[in-house]
Design a protein around this motif. Structure first.
Motif, short mmCIF file in Angstrom:
data_model
loop_
_atom_site.label_atom_id
_atom_site.label_comp_id
_atom_site.label_asym_id
_atom_site.label_seq_id
_atom_site.Cartn_x
_atom_site.Cartn_y
_atom_site.Cartn_z
N ARG A 199 -20.55 41.70 37.70
CA ARG A 199 -21.37 42.73 37.05
C ARG A 199 -22.19 42.14 35.92
O ARG A 199 -21.86 41.12 35.35
N ARG A 200 -23.29 42.86 35.61
CA ARG A 200 -24.16 42.45 34.52
C ARG A 200 -24.51 43.66 33.67
O ARG A 200 -24.90 44.70 34.19
N PHE A 201 -24.34 43.49 32.36
CA PHE A 201 -24.66 44.55 31.41
C PHE A 201 -25.63 44.01 30.37
O PHE A 201 -25.72 42.79 30.13
N HIS A 202 -26.33 44.92 29.73
CA HIS A 202 -27.31 44.53 28.72
C HIS A 202 -26.79 44.72 27.29
O HIS A 202 -27.30 44.06 26.37
N LEU A 203 -25.82 45.60 27.11
CA LEU A 203 -25.28 45.83 25.78
C LEU A 203 -23.85 46.35 25.92
O LEU A 203 -23.60 47.30 26.67
N ALA A 204 -22.92 45.71 25.20
CA ALA A 204 -21.52 46.12 25.23
C ALA A 204 -21.17 46.81 23.92
O ALA A 204 -21.58 46.36 22.83
N LEU A 205 -20.42 47.88 24.01
CA LEU A 205 -20.08 48.71 22.86
C LEU A 205 -18.59 48.56 22.57
O LEU A 205 -17.76 48.82 23.44
N LEU A 223 -21.96 45.42 20.13
CA LEU A 223 -21.97 46.16 18.87
C LEU A 223 -20.52 46.36 18.46
O LEU A 223 -19.71 46.86 19.25
N TYR A 224 -20.19 45.97 17.24
CA TYR A 224 -18.80 45.95 16.79
C TYR A 224 -18.66 46.70 15.47
O TYR A 224 -19.60 46.79 14.68
N SER A 225 -17.47 47.23 15.24
CA SER A 225 -17.19 47.87 13.96
C SER A 225 -17.10 46.82 12.87
O SER A 225 -16.41 45.80 13.02
N ALA A 226 -17.79 47.06 11.78
CA ALA A 226 -17.79 46.14 10.65
C ALA A 226 -16.38 46.00 10.10
O ALA A 226 -15.60 46.95 10.05
N GLY A 227 -16.03 44.77 9.71
CA GLY A 227 -14.71 44.50 9.17
C GLY A 227 -13.76 43.89 10.17
O GLY A 227 -12.73 43.35 9.77
N TRP A 228 -14.11 43.96 11.47
CA TRP A 228 -13.32 43.26 12.48
C TRP A 228 -13.83 41.82 12.52
O TRP A 228 -14.98 41.56 12.88
N ALA A 229 -13.01 40.86 12.13
CA ALA A 229 -13.47 39.49 11.87
C ALA A 229 -14.19 38.85 13.06
O ALA A 229 -15.26 38.25 12.87
N PRO A 230 -13.68 38.92 14.30
CA PRO A 230 -14.42 38.30 15.41
C PRO A 230 -15.80 38.91 15.62
O PRO A 230 -16.76 38.20 15.93
N GLY A 231 -15.91 40.22 15.45
CA GLY A 231 -17.22 40.87 15.59
C GLY A 231 -18.17 40.48 14.48
O GLY A 231 -19.36 40.27 14.71
N ASP A 232 -17.63 40.36 13.27
CA ASP A 232 -18.47 39.92 12.15
C ASP A 232 -18.98 38.50 12.38
O ASP A 232 -20.13 38.18 12.06
N ALA A 233 -18.14 37.63 12.96
CA ALA A 233 -18.57 36.26 13.25
C ALA A 233 -19.65 36.24 14.32
O ALA A 233 -20.63 35.48 14.22
N ALA A 234 -19.48 37.05 15.37
CA ALA A 234 -20.51 37.13 16.41
C ALA A 234 -21.82 37.65 15.85
O ALA A 234 -22.90 37.16 16.20
N SER A 235 -21.74 38.62 14.97
CA SER A 235 -22.94 39.17 14.35
C SER A 235 -23.62 38.14 13.45
O SER A 235 -24.85 38.02 13.44
#
Length: 340
Positions: free
Chosen positions: A232-238, A266-278
């Motif tokens: 599968r291919r997606f353009h944006l993951a939530l 798109l990740y909730s702020a404060g979750w460290a892995p998501g903050d690093a990806a951002s």
């Protein structure tokens, strides 16, 4: 010498619970050893005696629990790995009853047993490391990230006009999906070229139920899910994460899983892995405010060039953290090494 305590644990109440609640395949077993060390398993250097149990002449590794494993001879080195919260107060908020029952009756019981006996404890997030340091002060602790052996997707799916959104969270993410569902319904109604795919483990919340552009990945087990995702291919993951202890302890897994399917997140702020990806430009960290998520999703749908560029950076970031070498080094030391 027979490990009598281990034997009784497997044939007694915990053993029966394990056989009743354990699944035939294990994401944890694959993501934390089997993907990275497939050649060692094939060569017989490591034996996988259950989905979450691996043994060598020198050591026994249990991931989460030993459900489904047969009794076997005691090893000189006992290792336990965990990639989710096991303590009761971390399971109280936002998690489905079925999930909490499994965690409490199987994973938490196994954690209590192994944290008192394991020489080495391997954890998948900093929050879990902190908890293990308190629960197993005599054990040697190790921090380890998951590894996907599937190739990361390219960007060819961005050549079309449609936009495919994805929410790939499983049963433990039900409350997170409920939070974002009204926003997603508004966006699907406002953008006819957009569609949404969610995990088949979760029933669509009321705002999304019956929508013609809602798709579900059938919940057919971990092995089938892996094969389906790679195609599968997606353009944006939530990936919103409500403020709970369980969510705060999650591993980096979804960062790479999204890249396997070609999507920035798109990740909730404060979750460290998501903050690093951002910070690497491969996603956005957002407050848990519906208006912020609505604005960010619409903005990316309407700016395809920006979305594609973000996907490229997400792929590069995932490639930088999705490496088999750390796992192979750790398991060479703990499972194949004679000392330690």
């Amino acid at each position: 010498m027979i490990d009598r305590a281990g034997f009784m644990r497997r044939v007694g109440p915990d053993g029966w619970i394990g056989r009743a609640l354990a699944t035939a395949s294990s994401p944890t077993g694959d993501l934390y050893l089997a993907n990275a060390c497939a050649d060692w398993i094939e060569a017989g250097l490591i034996r996988r005696v259950a989905p979450t149990v691996f043994v060598t002449p020198h050591a026994e590794l249990v991931m989460r629990h030993d459900g489904g494993a047969p009794p076997f001879m005691a090893r000189r080195r006992r290792i336990w790995l965990m990639d989710d919260i096991w303590w009761a107060h971390g399971l109280a908020r936002g998690l489905p009853l079925r999930f909490r029952i499994k965690q409490s009756l199987l994973d938490a019981r196994a954690a209590h047993w192994h944290l008192r006996r394991a020489r080495h404890v391997v954890l998948a997030s900093d929050a879990l490391m902190e908890a293990a340091a308190r629960a197993a002060p005599a054990a040697r602790l190790h921090r380890l990230d998951p590894y996907w052996s599937e190739p990361l997707a390219g960007l060819e799916h961005f050549d079309g006009d449609r936009v495919s959104l994805a929410f790939l969270g499983g049963l433990s993410h039900r409350s997170d999906l409920k939070f974002i569902a009204p926003i997603l319904r508004e966006i699907l109604d406002a953008r006819p070229g957009a569609s949404l795919t969610i995990s088949g483990e979760i029933a669509p919340p009321a705002p999304l139920a019956g929508h013609p552009r809602l798709d579900r990945i059938a919940a057919t087990g971990w092995a089938e899910y892996r094969r389906a995702l790679a195609g599968r291919r997606f353009h944006l993951a939530l990936y919103p994460l409500l403020d709970t202890p369980f969510n705060a302890a999650r591993s980096t897994n979804k960062i790479v899983e999204h890249a396997v399917a070609g999507a920035p997140g798109l990740y909730s702020a404060g979750w460290a892995p998501g903050d690093a990806a951002s910070a690497a430009g491969g996603g956005l960290s957002l407050p848990n405010d519906p208006a912020a998520w609505h604005e960010a999703i619409l903005g990316l749908i309407d700016d395809r060039d920006r979305l594609r560029a973000m996907a490229g950076r997400a792929r590069a970031h995932a490639a930088s953290i999705n490496r088999p070498e750390p796992q192979r080094a750790l398991w060479a030391e703990l499972l194949l090494g004679e000392a330690g």
